[in-house]
Design an enzyme around this catalytic site. Structure first.
Site, PDB file in Angstrom:
ATOM      1  N   SER A 184       6.537 -97.318 -49.197  1.00  0.00           N
ATOM      2  CA  SER A 184       6.555 -96.275 -47.979  1.00  0.00           C
ATOM      3  C   SER A 184       7.151 -97.160 -46.694  1.00  0.00           C
ATOM      4  CB  SER A 184       4.936 -95.612 -48.010  1.00  0.00           C
ATOM      5  OG  SER A 184       4.163 -96.708 -49.153  1.00  0.00           O
ATOM      6  N   HIS A 212       8.119 -91.156 -51.446  1.00  0.00           N
ATOM      7  CA  HIS A 212       8.248 -91.198 -50.181  1.00  0.00           C
ATOM      8  C   HIS A 212      10.377 -90.770 -50.916  1.00  0.00           C
ATOM      9  CE1 HIS A 212       5.272 -91.605 -47.345  1.00  0.00           C
ATOM     10  NE2 HIS A 212       4.966 -92.589 -47.853  1.00  0.00           N
ATOM     11  N   LYS A 242       4.127 -84.788 -48.753  1.00  0.00           N
ATOM     12  CA  LYS A 242       5.297 -85.268 -47.501  1.00  0.00           C
ATOM     13  C   LYS A 242       6.433 -84.376 -47.481  1.00  0.00           C
ATOM     14  CE  LYS A 242       3.278 -89.405 -48.888  1.00  0.00           C
ATOM     15  NZ  LYS A 242       2.152 -89.970 -47.825  1.00  0.00           N
TER      16      LYS A 242
HETATM   17  C1  LIG Z   1       3.407 -94.250 -51.457  1.00  0.00           C
HETATM   18  C2  LIG Z   1       2.344 -93.526 -51.973  1.00  0.00           C
HETATM   19  N1  LIG Z   1       1.722 -93.689 -53.364  1.00  0.00           N
HETATM   20  C3  LIG Z   1       1.107 -92.153 -52.402  1.00  0.00           C
HETATM   21  C4  LIG Z   1       0.862 -91.984 -51.639  1.00  0.00           C
HETATM   22  C5  LIG Z   1      -0.850 -91.239 -51.877  1.00  0.00           C
HETATM   23  O1  LIG Z   1      -0.667 -89.471 -52.202  1.00  0.00           O
HETATM   24  P1  LIG Z   1      -1.214 -88.569 -50.745  1.00  0.00           P
HETATM   25  O2  LIG Z   1      -1.391 -88.573 -50.008  1.00  0.00           O
HETATM   26  O3  LIG Z   1      -0.963 -87.063 -51.843  1.00  0.00           O
HETATM   27  O4  LIG Z   1      -2.806 -88.861 -51.690  1.00  0.00           O
HETATM   28  C6  LIG Z   1       0.511 -91.843 -50.542  1.00  0.00           C
HETATM   29  C7  LIG Z   1       0.015 -91.434 -49.746  1.00  0.00           C
HETATM   30  O5  LIG Z   1       0.113 -91.851 -48.542  1.00  0.00           O
HETATM   31  C8  LIG Z   1       2.289 -93.119 -50.672  1.00  0.00           C
HETATM   32  O6  LIG Z   1       2.334 -92.666 -49.273  1.00  0.00           O
END
Ligand SMILES: Cc1ncc(COP(=O)(O)O)c(C=O)c1O
Length: 386
Positions: A184, A212, A242
């Protein structure tokens, strides 16, 4: 009732953050359409979101959400195991499993809830978790909740992971190998074929967080499909917040594994189901991801136009990081871009390690080529000072 000692505790903590330039605020932000936002009193072209395909604003997705909300109400009002399991979930999970070529899928309230629910189910005290050092906070949180022994390998370095597994694996019962599919904060792809080979060699279960990757790489199917051959990943996790433009998290795995998750994952069982409108929006978005390859190709091609314009290494995903070092310098660079009309995320510790604060630029299918070149022109002077 205010408690002076509690307030004093909070004030001291906030002051410490301020001294390190790490105090955050919540800027109120209104999305105008797929590429523009109104925030901080101005209108910007935003490169700071994760709506990689613009689906949060796509009329069919919005309509699906509205129709389900009108028919079924605004909230689920109970956990999925009680009365919160709306029939729309079945369509969403069928679409997810098909897209990911998995036996089954389970949708959670969010990506964060997915990771903190799934990881402790497959690793406990007598087990080992081996994870990339740059894994997202919710993978780290899930690993900590599991009470397993946790070690990190150097970012995207399978030989370091192999050395750790070689030295430790035999002392533990089960082993989870964790990575993000697309990182990310770095935008790079994990070396999944090599990690899958390690998982097979050391009898470990490979789990990817593809928050992502979905809708962006591997023809939209995510990082497991971004290589010459599909990579066998036992636990493919991701989020619907996303590229899918909605909300909710998911895990795709075999039917047996998903059944255990439905039965035992605490953040699944003890949390209310998603609003029906959100489930309907996500299902419609997945249909679009599965059937519109040209749309899915756009975020990365925009990112690549940007990296080509600035002679940076070619983007591997929709995310391009510009590492500037210090937090203050990065915030200033973000403000400079705001003056030029662009909203870009200035990322500081603890999201990234100290000394690696960065601008994180996220491209969307909604950006025009003109937007991309204008942003490159605005970024060039910042990079030349690096
Ligand atoms: C790599 C990663 N995993 C998990 C999440 C968490 O997802 P959510 O926003 O659906 O809780 C995010 C989001 O911020 C992320 O970037």
């Amino acid at each position: 009732m205010p408690d002076p000692s509690l307030d004093e505790f909070a004030t001291r903590k906030l002051q410490a953050l301020e001294r390190r330039e790490l105090r955050r605020s919540l800027p109120s932000t209104e999305k105008i359409d797929g590429r523009r936002v109104r925030s901080r009193g101005h209108e910007f072209v935003s490169f700071a979101g994760n709506d990689y395909l613009g689906l949060s604003h796509r009329p069919e997705v919005v309509e699906a959400s509205l129709e389900a909300t009108r028919r079924y109400g605004a909230g689920a009002n109970a956990s999925r195991l009680i009365t919160g399991n709306h029939p729309l979930y079945a369509e969403l999970e069928t679409r997810l499993a098909a897209l990911k070529n998995a036996g089954d899928a389970v949708v959670f309230g969010s990506g964060y809830l997915t990771n903190i629910g799934v990881i402790p189910l497959f690793a406990g005290e007598p087990d080992l978790i081996v994870m990339d050092e740059h894994c997202h906070s919710c993978l780290i949180g899930g690993a900590a909740l599991s009470r397993a022994s946790v070690v990190s390998f150097a970012h995207n370095d399978p030989s370091d992971a192999a050395a750790l597994l070689d030295a430790r694996r035999r002392r533990y019962r089960n082993c989870l190998l964790l990575t993000e599919g697309v990182f990310s904060m770095e935008g790079d792809l994990a070396p999944l074929p090599e990690l899958a080979e390690l998982a097979a060699r050391f009898d470990a279960w490979l789990m990817t967080d593809d928050a992502h990757g979905l809708g962006v790489v591997g023809g939209g199917r995510g990082s497991s499909f971004a290589f010459d051959e599909p990579v066998g990943v036992s636990l493919q996790m991701g989020t619907l917040s996303k590229a899918a433009g909605a909300y909710g998290g998911y895990i795709c795995a075999s039917h047996e594994v998903c059944e255990l998750i439905r039965n035992r994952a605490r953040s699944f069982a003890f949390s209310t189901g998603l609003p029906p409108g959100t489930v309907a929006a996500a299902a419609r978005a997945l249909e679009i991801i599965a059937t519109e390859p040209e749309l899915v190709g756009l975020p990365r091609s925009r990112a690549r136009s940007f990296t080509a314009a600035l002679e940076l290494p070619a983007a591997q995903s929709a995310i391009v990081p510009l590492v500037l070092g210090g937090a203050t310098r990065t915030i200033e660079a973000g403000l400079t871009l705001q003056e030029a009309g662009f909203l870009v995320a200035a990322i500081r510790p603890p999201t990234v390690p100290a000394g690696t604060s960065r601008l994180r630029i996220a491209f969307s299918a909604e950006h025009t080529e003109r937007d991309v070149q204008d942003l490159a022109d605005a970024v060039r002077p910042i990079l030349s000072e690096r």
